[in-house]
Design a protein around this motif. Sequence first.
Motif, PDB file in Angstrom:
ATOM      1  N   ALA A  41       0.837  -1.204   0.000  1.00 30.83           N
ATOM      2  CA  ALA A  41       0.000   0.000   0.000  1.00 30.83           C
ATOM      3  C   ALA A  41       0.870   1.251   0.000  1.00 30.83           C
ATOM      4  CB  ALA A  41      -0.926  -0.005   1.213  1.00 30.83           C
ATOM      5  N   ALA A  42       1.930   1.240   0.783  1.00 31.19           N
ATOM      6  CA  ALA A  42       2.831   2.402   0.826  1.00 31.19           C
ATOM      7  C   ALA A  42       3.451   2.647  -0.543  1.00 31.19           C
ATOM      8  CB  ALA A  42       3.921   2.182   1.879  1.00 31.19           C
ATOM      9  N   GLN A  43       3.866   1.591  -1.211  1.00 32.83           N
ATOM     10  CA  GLN A  43       4.440   1.733  -2.554  1.00 32.83           C
ATOM     11  C   GLN A  43       3.401   2.253  -3.536  1.00 32.83           C
ATOM     12  OE1 GLN A  43       5.981  -2.192  -3.343  1.00 32.83           O
ATOM     13  NE2 GLN A  43       7.984  -1.710  -2.459  1.00 32.83           N
ATOM     14  N   PHE A  44       2.172   1.752  -3.432  1.00 27.08           N
ATOM     15  CA  PHE A  44       1.099   2.190  -4.320  1.00 27.08           C
ATOM     16  C   PHE A  44       0.860   3.687  -4.166  1.00 27.08           C
ATOM     17  CE2 PHE A  44      -3.409   3.283  -4.690  1.00 27.08           C
ATOM     18  CZ  PHE A  44      -3.649   2.957  -6.022  1.00 27.08           C
ATOM     19  N   PHE A  45       0.712   4.145  -2.920  1.00 27.40           N
ATOM     20  CA  PHE A  45       0.418   5.560  -2.695  1.00 27.40           C
ATOM     21  C   PHE A  45       1.613   6.447  -3.029  1.00 27.40           C
ATOM     22  CE2 PHE A  45      -3.055   3.769  -0.075  1.00 27.40           C
ATOM     23  CZ  PHE A  45      -4.098   4.364  -0.761  1.00 27.40           C
ATOM     24  N   ALA A  46       2.808   5.951  -2.804  1.00 22.68           N
ATOM     25  CA  ALA A  46       3.991   6.727  -3.176  1.00 22.68           C
ATOM     26  C   ALA A  46       4.033   6.916  -4.685  1.00 22.68           C
ATOM     27  CB  ALA A  46       5.260   6.034  -2.685  1.00 22.68           C
ATOM     28  N   GLU A  47       3.730   5.852  -5.417  1.00 24.85           N
ATOM     29  CA  GLU A  47       3.721   5.928  -6.882  1.00 24.85           C
ATOM     30  C   GLU A  47       2.613   6.861  -7.364  1.00 24.85           C
ATOM     31  OE1 GLU A  47       4.909   5.352 -10.726  1.00 24.85           O
ATOM     32  OE2 GLU A  47       5.948   4.667  -8.934  1.00 24.85           O
ATOM     33  N   ARG A  48       1.431   6.726  -6.772  1.00 25.26           N
ATOM     34  CA  ARG A  48       0.307   7.566  -7.188  1.00 25.26           C
ATOM     35  C   ARG A  48       0.557   9.038  -6.880  1.00 25.26           C
ATOM     36  NH1 ARG A  48      -5.080   5.805  -8.110  1.00 25.26           N
ATOM     37  NH2 ARG A  48      -5.263   8.025  -8.513  1.00 25.26           N
ATOM     38  N   GLY A  49       1.286   9.310  -5.801  1.00 28.11           N
ATOM     39  CA  GLY A  49       1.465  10.689  -5.372  1.00 28.11           C
ATOM     40  C   GLY A  49       2.726  11.370  -5.864  1.00 28.11           C
ATOM     41  N   LYS A  50       3.570  10.661  -6.589  1.00 23.86           N
ATOM     42  CA  LYS A  50       4.863  11.234  -6.946  1.00 23.86           C
ATOM     43  C   LYS A  50       4.741  12.463  -7.835  1.00 23.86           C
ATOM     44  CE  LYS A  50       5.948   8.418 -10.953  1.00 23.86           C
ATOM     45  NZ  LYS A  50       6.821   7.465 -11.552  1.00 23.86           N
ATOM     46  N   ASP A  51       3.708  12.533  -8.658  1.00 20.35           N
ATOM     47  CA  ASP A  51       3.531  13.698  -9.520  1.00 20.35           C
ATOM     48  C   ASP A  51       2.440  14.631  -8.993  1.00 20.35           C
ATOM     49  OD1 ASP A  51       5.465  12.797 -11.336  1.00 20.35           O
ATOM     50  OD2 ASP A  51       3.998  11.494 -12.318  1.00 20.35           O
ATOM     51  N   GLY A  52       2.016  14.391  -7.763  1.00 20.78           N
ATOM     52  CA  GLY A  52       0.934  15.180  -7.183  1.00 20.78           C
ATOM     53  C   GLY A  52       1.366  16.575  -6.783  1.00 20.78           C
ATOM     54  N   ASP A  53       0.373  17.422  -6.574  1.00 19.55           N
ATOM     55  CA  ASP A  53       0.597  18.806  -6.156  1.00 19.55           C
ATOM     56  C   ASP A  53       0.027  18.973  -4.752  1.00 19.55           C
ATOM     57  OD1 ASP A  53       0.574  21.521  -5.703  1.00 19.55           O
ATOM     58  OD2 ASP A  53      -0.233  22.046  -7.671  1.00 19.55           O
ATOM     59  N   PRO A  54       0.875  18.978  -3.717  1.00 23.63           N
ATOM     60  CA  PRO A  54       0.385  19.056  -2.339  1.00 23.63           C
ATOM     61  C   PRO A  54      -0.465  20.299  -2.069  1.00 23.63           C
ATOM     62  CG  PRO A  54       2.720  18.505  -2.368  1.00 23.63           C
ATOM     63  CD  PRO A  54       2.330  18.844  -3.768  1.00 23.63           C
ATOM     64  N   GLU A  55      -0.091  21.425  -2.646  1.00 22.42           N
ATOM     65  CA  GLU A  55      -0.876  22.651  -2.414  1.00 22.42           C
ATOM     66  C   GLU A  55      -2.281  22.500  -2.988  1.00 22.42           C
ATOM     67  OE1 GLU A  55       1.254  26.108  -3.738  1.00 22.42           O
ATOM     68  OE2 GLU A  55       3.008  25.602  -2.525  1.00 22.42           O
TER      69      GLU A  55
END
Length: 73
Positions: A45-59
């Motif tokens: 799950a941690a790997q999945f979310f890390a992959e999904r969020g790598k191009d995300g915009d936190p702001e």
Amino acid sequence: MKARVSLNLPQSLKRAAEEFAEKDGVSLNQFIALALAEKVGASGAAQFFAERGKDGDPEWAVEFLKGRPDVPG
């Protein structure tokens, strides 16, 4: 299909695992298998979310969440 594994543990860890297994009403083997499954699942799950969020915009994510209605907890 099942595989047999020989496992060397410190005596204190084995005792602790036996105590948890007894409290849960399962064998030591079942307890170790479940603990391993939880670890593998959490890592996946941690790997999945890390992959999904790598191009995300936190702001953007924070602003999006600010616009959501409050949900009583």
